[in-house]
Write a protein that holds these residues in place. Structure first.
Motif, PDB file in Angstrom:
ATOM      1  N   THR A  53      10.664   1.835   0.344  1.00  0.00           N
ATOM      2  CA  THR A  53       9.695   0.747   0.500  1.00  0.00           C
ATOM      3  C   THR A  53      10.218  -0.541  -0.116  1.00  0.00           C
ATOM      4  O   THR A  53      10.019  -1.632   0.428  1.00  0.00           O
ATOM      5  CB  THR A  53       8.318   1.120  -0.091  1.00  0.00           C
ATOM      6  N   SER A  89       0.836  -1.208   0.000  1.00  0.00           N
ATOM      7  CA  SER A  89       0.000   0.000   0.000  1.00  0.00           C
ATOM      8  C   SER A  89       0.869   1.255   0.000  1.00  0.00           C
ATOM      9  O   SER A  89       2.083   1.206   0.229  1.00  0.00           O
ATOM     10  CB  SER A  89      -0.879   0.015   1.246  1.00  0.00           C
ATOM     11  N   GLU A  90       0.214   2.382  -0.241  1.00  0.00           N
ATOM     12  CA  GLU A  90       0.864   3.676  -0.042  1.00  0.00           C
ATOM     13  C   GLU A  90       0.022   4.474   0.956  1.00  0.00           C
ATOM     14  O   GLU A  90      -0.803   3.904   1.665  1.00  0.00           O
ATOM     15  CB  GLU A  90       1.082   4.370  -1.380  1.00  0.00           C
ATOM     16  N   GLN A  91       0.252   5.776   1.076  1.00  0.00           N
ATOM     17  CA  GLN A  91      -0.374   6.570   2.139  1.00  0.00           C
ATOM     18  C   GLN A  91      -1.898   6.445   2.102  1.00  0.00           C
ATOM     19  O   GLN A  91      -2.557   6.928   1.187  1.00  0.00           O
ATOM     20  CB  GLN A  91       0.028   8.043   2.017  1.00  0.00           C
ATOM     21  N   VAL A 109       3.389   2.228   4.692  1.00  0.00           N
ATOM     22  CA  VAL A 109       4.555   2.767   3.993  1.00  0.00           C
ATOM     23  C   VAL A 109       5.489   3.514   4.939  1.00  0.00           C
ATOM     24  O   VAL A 109       6.712   3.484   4.768  1.00  0.00           O
ATOM     25  CB  VAL A 109       4.106   3.649   2.805  1.00  0.00           C
ATOM     26  N   ASP A 116       9.965   5.595  -2.688  1.00  0.00           N
ATOM     27  CA  ASP A 116       9.808   4.363  -3.440  1.00  0.00           C
ATOM     28  C   ASP A 116      11.016   3.451  -3.266  1.00  0.00           C
ATOM     29  O   ASP A 116      10.870   2.222  -3.200  1.00  0.00           O
ATOM     30  CB  ASP A 116       9.579   4.684  -4.916  1.00  0.00           C
ATOM     31  N   ASN A 158       1.359  -0.645  -5.092  1.00  0.00           N
ATOM     32  CA  ASN A 158       2.428  -0.793  -6.065  1.00  0.00           C
ATOM     33  C   ASN A 158       3.083  -2.155  -5.873  1.00  0.00           C
ATOM     34  O   ASN A 158       3.162  -2.679  -4.751  1.00  0.00           O
ATOM     35  CB  ASN A 158       3.488   0.300  -5.908  1.00  0.00           C
ATOM     36  N   LYS A 177      -4.470   2.517  -2.965  1.00  0.00           N
ATOM     37  CA  LYS A 177      -3.326   2.541  -3.893  1.00  0.00           C
ATOM     38  C   LYS A 177      -2.351   1.428  -3.528  1.00  0.00           C
ATOM     39  O   LYS A 177      -1.999   1.242  -2.373  1.00  0.00           O
ATOM     40  CB  LYS A 177      -2.619   3.902  -3.796  1.00  0.00           C
ATOM     41  N   GLU A 222       8.392  12.195   1.105  1.00  0.00           N
ATOM     42  CA  GLU A 222       7.430  11.206   0.635  1.00  0.00           C
ATOM     43  C   GLU A 222       7.364  11.283  -0.895  1.00  0.00           C
ATOM     44  O   GLU A 222       8.121  11.999  -1.524  1.00  0.00           O
ATOM     45  CB  GLU A 222       6.063  11.453   1.284  1.00  0.00           C
ATOM     46  N   GLU A 223       6.446  10.571  -1.482  1.00  0.00           N
ATOM     47  CA  GLU A 223       6.392  10.412  -2.933  1.00  0.00           C
ATOM     48  C   GLU A 223       6.259  11.763  -3.644  1.00  0.00           C
ATOM     49  O   GLU A 223       5.335  12.527  -3.373  1.00  0.00           O
ATOM     50  CB  GLU A 223       5.198   9.503  -3.264  1.00  0.00           C
TER      51      GLU A 223
END
Length: 463
Positions: free
Chosen positions: A220, A168-170, A449, A217, A179, A177, A403-404
């Protein structure tokens, strides 16, 4: 896998490398930063090119129907200090690839890292995975160039897959979401392209201490390494480093068994009632759209804004897009404690509106402290005061990391690991051993994350 685990451990203790030493890396990176950049200029929301606001809904969508949509979400969390709210959220249902290629040079495993500029990075260029691409990117919806090295991750039949898991992401900013986090080991020759470099894991660990250098990224994916902390620890020096290394070993017992931790997570997910539904963006309450942003009436949390980007060293040279601009610097603090000589981390099972499966393990404290000026006192995170007043002598890791930067504008979080002596207890928290977190990372949607970044930071303390 045993051989690759040993290689990873040995690579973690090599800070010299066979391609670049760290001073050479910094010179290479500085030179590259002068010619690979993104320059983002704030523009009115209505000036977005290739995006439009959906009549009658207010959602901001791309003309292709790809990439992502800025929509609204209605959240009900009964029993929470704030039991009901609405907010903007990014809806990006496609699954991207985050991948690091690894290869052995002179007996040491090296990671192929990319210096990649993102429009939301506070300092432009950061170190990213070998591949960092959404499905829309690598299927070239934007009409740009091919993504380098992508084939190593789309066809792994000739290589060794070290890790492959969807994460997952935030969950506060993204709706469900995910990836695909991948690590692929190769033995064949790999062409080294401009903007890429080979580094040992030990070198990458040292670079984690540099503010805003290793991007989210990359962090993670690093957390998904089957890391044991084993290897040659001669001259390790500090006692804490040895304790961390021993606690990464799979044979080290923890306060709770793996089965107990899994049952606890399942119980939290079962008894936590979270009801979410996507709503039109213009139906979010207490948020107001102006010429340049969609802003909460308190001025806190985040804004939805728009940028025009001029880029060099990217697949596309110019574009516009909406972004989320967070308010303030976040805090992600992990409290750790030695229990029977074994290091344990105090993690919380936390529900976020964008999570696919209700709750995931989070750091002890995860928040933006300034936001609590406008929230009920009961919403103030447990152990926040302990984290922000921790003496320097108890801090084992401390860096401000971004962060991203592809969806968020200048998002920064202070990541800190604090060693404590207190016997802390709370039903929403558990003491877990680092190797138990690594085990959970073999599966999707167990560790969030921010906690994954702290796993990578904790591993870096063995290098």
């Amino acid at each position: 896998m045993t051989n690759i685990v040993t290689q990873i451990a040995l690579s973690a203790h090599d800070v010299e490398g066979s391609h670049l030493d760290l001073p050479d890396f910094h010179r290479w990176f500085a030179e590259l930063a002068g010619r690979c950049y993104t320059r983002a200029r704030r523009i009115p929301l209505d000036a977005l090119d290739g995006w439009h606001t959906v009549a009658g809904r207010g959602d901001i969508v791309h003309a292709s129907g790809k990439f992502f949509t800025v929509s609204g979400i209605d959240v009900e969390l009964p029993g929470n200090a704030v039991p009901h709210w609405t907010q903007p959220i990014i809806n990006q249902p496609e699954v991207g690839i985050l991948g690091i290629l690894v290869k052995e040079f002179e007996g040491r495993l090296h990671l192929l890292m990319q210096a990649k500029p993102e429009p939301g990075n506070p300092n432009g260029l950061q170190l990213s995975p070998t591949v960092q691409a959404t499905r829309s990117n690598y299927t070239r919806v934007h009409g740009g160039q091919d993504v380098p090295y992508l084939d190593y991750f789309r066809d792994t039949s000739r290589h060794t897959v070290v890790a492959d898991v969807r994460q997952s992401e935030q969950g506060a900013w993204f709706y469900q979401k995910r990836n695909r986090n991948m690590i692929v080991s190769v033995t064949e020759d790999v062409e080294l392209l401009d903007g890429f470099c080979w580094l040992t894991l030990g070198q990458v660990h040292r670079l984690l201490l540099v503010d805003d250098l290793i991007n989210m990224d990359a962090r993670t994916v690093l957390s998904c390494l089957p890391f044991t902390g084993a290897g040659d620890l001669s001259g390790a020096g500090e006692e804490f480093r040895d304790v961390v290394a021993r606690s990464c070993g799979p044979a080290v017992p923890g306060v709770h068994s793996e089965d107990e931790i899994l049952r606890w997570i399942t119980d939290v997910r079962t008894r936590t009632e979270v009801r979410t539904r996507l709503i039109p963006l213009h139906e979010v309450r207490q948020w107001h759209r102006t010429e340049y942003s969609i802003t909460h009436e308190t001025g806190r949390f985040f804004d939805v804004m728009a940028v025009e980007v001029q880029a060099s060293g990217r697949e596309v040279r110019t574009w516009t897009q909406p972004m989320i601009e967070p308010y303030g610097t976040g805090l992600a603090a992990l409290l750790v404690r030695r229990i029977n000589g074994v290091l344990h981390a105090f993690v919380r099972a936390t529900a976020e509106p964008g999570f696919l499966d209700v709750a995931e393990l989070a750091p002890t404290v995860q928040c933006t402290p300034e936001n609590f000026d406008v929230l009920p006192e009961a919403a103030r995170p447990l152990f926040l005061d302990l984290a922000v007043t921790a003496p320097a002598s108890s801090i084992r890791f401390d860096a401000v990391l971004s962060e991203e930067g592809g969806r968020f504008f200048r998002p920064r979080t202070r990541y800190v690991i604090i060693e404590v002596d207190e016997e802390l207890e709370h039903p929403d928290f558990r003491w877990v051993v680092p190797h138990q977190l690594v085990g959970l990372l073999r599966h999707s949607h167990y560790v969030n994350v921010q906690a994954r970044t702290l796993v990578a930071c904790l591993h870096s303390l063995t290098s």
